[in-house]
Structure formats: structure tokens, C-alpha cells
Write an enzyme that holds these catalytic residues in place. Structure first.
Site, mmCIF file in Angstrom:
data_model
loop_
_atom_site.group_PDB
_atom_site.id
_atom_site.type_symbol
_atom_site.label_atom_id
_atom_site.label_comp_id
_atom_site.label_asym_id
_atom_site.label_seq_id
_atom_site.Cartn_x
_atom_site.Cartn_y
_atom_site.Cartn_z
ATOM 1 N N SER A 8 0.843 -1.195 0.000
ATOM 2 C CA SER A 8 0.000 0.000 0.000
ATOM 3 C C SER A 8 0.875 1.240 0.000
ATOM 4 O O SER A 8 1.595 1.511 0.962
ATOM 5 C CB SER A 8 -0.913 0.004 1.229
ATOM 6 O OG SER A 8 -1.620 1.223 1.262
ATOM 7 N N HIS A 33 -1.198 -1.119 -4.208
ATOM 8 C CA HIS A 33 -2.486 -0.757 -3.611
ATOM 9 C C HIS A 33 -2.478 0.761 -3.376
ATOM 10 O O HIS A 33 -1.574 1.300 -2.743
ATOM 11 C CB HIS A 33 -2.676 -1.514 -2.290
ATOM 12 C CG HIS A 33 -3.999 -1.285 -1.643
ATOM 13 N ND1 HIS A 33 -5.148 -1.961 -2.014
ATOM 14 C CD2 HIS A 33 -4.373 -0.426 -0.654
ATOM 15 C CE1 HIS A 33 -6.159 -1.550 -1.270
ATOM 16 N NE2 HIS A 33 -5.717 -0.613 -0.438
ATOM 17 N N ASP A 35 -4.629 4.042 -2.068
ATOM 18 C CA ASP A 35 -5.752 4.461 -1.218
ATOM 19 C C ASP A 35 -6.188 5.884 -1.511
ATOM 20 O O ASP A 35 -5.413 6.822 -1.315
ATOM 21 C CB ASP A 35 -5.330 4.390 0.260
ATOM 22 C CG ASP A 35 -5.203 2.962 0.747
ATOM 23 O OD1 ASP A 35 -6.115 2.165 0.485
ATOM 24 O OD2 ASP A 35 -4.191 2.656 1.391
ATOM 25 N N MET A 37 -8.726 8.826 -0.357
ATOM 26 C CA MET A 37 -9.584 9.228 0.774
ATOM 27 C C MET A 37 -10.060 10.652 0.575
ATOM 28 O O MET A 37 -9.287 11.515 0.160
ATOM 29 C CB MET A 37 -8.777 9.157 2.075
ATOM 30 C CG MET A 37 -8.119 7.819 2.317
ATOM 31 S SD MET A 37 -7.192 7.860 3.853
ATOM 32 C CE MET A 37 -6.426 6.236 3.802
ATOM 33 N N HIS A 66 -8.280 1.737 -4.261
ATOM 34 C CA HIS A 66 -9.267 1.561 -3.194
ATOM 35 C C HIS A 66 -9.893 2.925 -2.900
ATOM 36 O O HIS A 66 -9.235 3.793 -2.332
ATOM 37 C CB HIS A 66 -8.524 0.989 -1.967
ATOM 38 C CG HIS A 66 -9.356 0.835 -0.739
ATOM 39 N ND1 HIS A 66 -8.800 0.581 0.510
ATOM 40 C CD2 HIS A 66 -10.708 0.876 -0.539
ATOM 41 C CE1 HIS A 66 -9.770 0.482 1.409
ATOM 42 N NE2 HIS A 66 -10.923 0.667 0.806
ATOM 43 N N MET A 68 -11.993 5.206 -0.896
ATOM 44 C CA MET A 68 -12.665 5.459 0.382
ATOM 45 C C MET A 68 -13.317 6.831 0.269
ATOM 46 O O MET A 68 -12.891 7.800 0.915
ATOM 47 C CB MET A 68 -11.650 5.390 1.522
ATOM 48 C CG MET A 68 -11.250 3.977 1.861
ATOM 49 S SD MET A 68 -9.718 3.896 2.800
ATOM 50 C CE MET A 68 -8.564 3.933 1.453
ATOM 51 N N MET A 137 -11.924 -4.976 5.182
ATOM 52 C CA MET A 137 -11.128 -4.037 5.981
ATOM 53 C C MET A 137 -10.872 -4.646 7.356
ATOM 54 O O MET A 137 -11.804 -4.995 8.071
ATOM 55 C CB MET A 137 -11.868 -2.704 6.145
ATOM 56 C CG MET A 137 -12.028 -1.901 4.875
ATOM 57 S SD MET A 137 -10.484 -1.578 3.996
ATOM 58 C CE MET A 137 -9.497 -0.743 5.228
ATOM 59 N N ASP A 175 -7.122 -5.818 4.049
ATOM 60 C CA ASP A 175 -6.498 -4.499 4.061
ATOM 61 C C ASP A 175 -6.506 -3.894 5.464
ATOM 62 O O ASP A 175 -7.565 -3.591 6.001
ATOM 63 C CB ASP A 175 -7.272 -3.595 3.087
ATOM 64 C CG ASP A 175 -6.588 -2.260 2.881
ATOM 65 O OD1 ASP A 175 -5.450 -2.079 3.339
ATOM 66 O OD2 ASP A 175 -7.214 -1.387 2.240
HETATM 67 C C1 DX5 Z 1 -6.467 2.054 5.398
HETATM 68 C C2 DX5 Z 1 -6.004 1.751 4.008
HETATM 69 C C3 DX5 Z 1 -4.922 0.740 3.943
HETATM 70 C C4 DX5 Z 1 -3.626 1.154 4.560
HETATM 71 C C5 DX5 Z 1 -2.997 -0.086 5.114
HETATM 72 O O1 DX5 Z 1 -7.541 2.909 5.351
HETATM 73 O O2 DX5 Z 1 -7.072 1.287 3.217
HETATM 74 O O3 DX5 Z 1 -4.687 0.308 2.593
HETATM 75 O O4 DX5 Z 1 -2.739 1.765 3.666
HETATM 76 O O5 DX5 Z 1 -1.899 0.289 5.844
HETATM 77 P P1 DX5 Z 1 -1.216 -0.662 6.918
HETATM 78 O O6 DX5 Z 1 -0.765 -1.872 6.184
HETATM 79 O O7 DX5 Z 1 -0.093 0.178 7.447
HETATM 80 O O8 DX5 Z 1 -2.258 -0.968 7.952
HETATM 81 ZN ZN ZN Z 2 -6.657 0.319 1.193
#
Ligand code: DX5
Ligand code: ZN
Length: 223
Positions: A8, A33, A35, A37, A66, A68, A137, A175
Site C-alpha cells: 500500500s 495498492h 488508497d 480518501m 481503493h 474510500m 477491511m 487491508d
Molecule cells: C487504510 C487503508 C490501507 C492502509 C494499510 O484505510 O485502506 O490500505 O494503507 O496500511 P497498513 O498496512 O499500514 O495498515
Molecule cells: Zn486500502
């Protein structure tokens, strides 16, 4: 199927993203991956299209994006144009999930659905045949570096059973808080894709962690 490893990039070094992308390119990881947000669906803001486009230019492996964000249907085509290969939306953010999945497929991307820790896998019973990936999650979404929620394990087992019964092709992705300490149990429970942010990028030797995550179960048939 051999499981996939998806570092990620939220935990990567943003002052030198090229270095971390090169590292993953050279590793035996499978996906990046990514993210996204929005500060609305989750209490944090990460990055948007222009950064993802830049990432796509540096990545030699597929981008697993991903989302969010609220109302992800407004941006699906744009994320695809930025280079997303897998586009995952949250069940909790999609009142018309079936339509959103169709929209993702129409762009040629693989469609994923993510479930927050409180959301039971049973909500996917009538859609599991149509999706390519379920992202379970194992932390509350919004931040990297959080502690893995152990109640995730029975959810993975239940989902695996549902996938088999419904003859779905969906991969199970985990994740949040994933690392060498829990990867084997997750794979045994039925996980297909391990997302790891801090466990990879905050390690002294990220390449070694990726290769150890990738090699779990190599000589054992446990699923
Ligand atoms: C959290 C994200 C994850 C995050 C995971 O909201 O969706 O993808 O980057 O990070 P680690 O592996 O550090 O928990
Ligand atoms: Zn993620």
C-alpha cells in the site's frame, strides 16, 4: 491460486515516490495498492487523480485503487483513465452497488467491493457473482499503521464459503494491519490478496518482507 501481495503506497516515502515504486517494481509483489480518501467517507484526505496518473507512469504492475470516498460513481471513469486496473468501492458508500459494479466493468477495470469492519459479509450474498474482488477491511479505513482487528478472520472464512457456494470468481483481499505476524492465518482462512503498507515500507528491508509475504505457504498446501 497463488496469493497476491499488494504493497500500500500510502506508507511509501512521498518525498521520493520513484524510489519506492522502483523497489516494488523489482520485487515479487503483484499490485500497487492505492488508497484514495476524501475526508468525508473517512476522516482523512490522501491524494487524487493527478498523483495516481504519476504513479501509473512509474508502476510496472497493476494499480489496485481503493476508493474510500462518498459517491464513487461520479469518478469511476476518471480513475480508470488515470490507470486503475482494479477499482474498489465501499459497500457503505454505494446505495446502488449493482449499477456501480456495472459502471466499473464498462470501463474495462476489475470491480472490487470493500467492507468496513462492522459490515457482515452476508450483505454481498446477492452480488458476489458479479464482483472480482472483496476487500475486507481489517482496520477502520482512513489511516495506515493501525492494529489488525482479529474478528476479521471468521469473516474471511464465511466469505470464502459464500464464494465457493455461489461459484464466484471473487478474490478476497485483506487491508489493514497485515504483516508477517498474521499473513499465514489470513491465507489459511481463505485470503487471496494481502495488502501491506507499514509492514513493507516501514521495514528495514522492504524487499525481504515482500518476498517473505509472497512465499508463505509455498511448500505447504493449506487451502
Ligand atoms: C487504510 C487503508 C490501507 C492502509 C494499510 O484505510 O485502506 O490500505 O494503507 O496500511 P497498513 O498496512 O499500514 O495498515
Ligand atoms: Zn486500502
Amino acid at each position: 491460486m497463488k496469493h497476491l501481495v499488494a504493497p500500500s503506497v500510502l506508507a511509501a516515502d512521498f518525498s521520493n515516490l520513484k524510489k519506492d515504486f522502483d523497489l516494488v517494481n523489482q520485487s515479487n509483489a503483484d499490485w500497487f495498492h492505492v488508497d484514495v480518501m476524501d475526508g468525508q467517507f473517512v476522516p482523512n484526505i490522501s491524494f487524487g487523480m493527478s498523483i495516481i496518473k504519476t504513479m501509473h507512469g512509474m508502476a510496472e504492475k497493476p494499480l489496485d485503487v481503493h476508493l474510500m470516498i462518498l459517491q464513487p460513481e461520479k469518478y469511476i471513469e476518471q480513475f480508470r483513465e488515470c490507470g486503475a486496473e482494479v477499482i474498489t468501492v465501499h459497500y457503505e458508500a454505494c446505495p446502488h452497488l449493482h449499477r456501480t459494479i456495472q459502471q466499473i466493468h464498462a470501463t474495462g477495470a476489475q470491480a472490487g467491493v470493500a467492507l468496513n469492519p462492522h459490515t457482515p459479509v452476508s450483505v454481498l450474498e446477492n452480488i458476489i457473482e458479479y464482483i472480482d474482488l472483496v476487500c475486507i477491511m481489517s482496520v477502520n479505513p482512513g489511516f495506515g499503521g493501525q492494529k489488525f482487528i482479529y474478528e476479521t478472520l471468521p469473516k474471511v472464512k464465511k466469505l470464502k464459503d459464500m464464494i465457493i457456494v455461489k461459484n464466484s470468481k471473487a478474490k478476497i483481499e485483506i487491508d489493514g494491519g497485515v504483516g508477517l505476524q498474521n499473513a499465514e492465518s489470513l491465507l489459511k482462512a481463505g485470503a487471496d490478496v494481502l495488502v501491506a503498507g507499514s509492514a513493507v515500507f516501514k521495514a528495514d528491508d522492504p524487499l525481504d518482507v515482500i518476498s517473505r509475504l509472497k512465499n508463505i505457504g509455498k511448500d505447504t498446501l493449506f487451502v
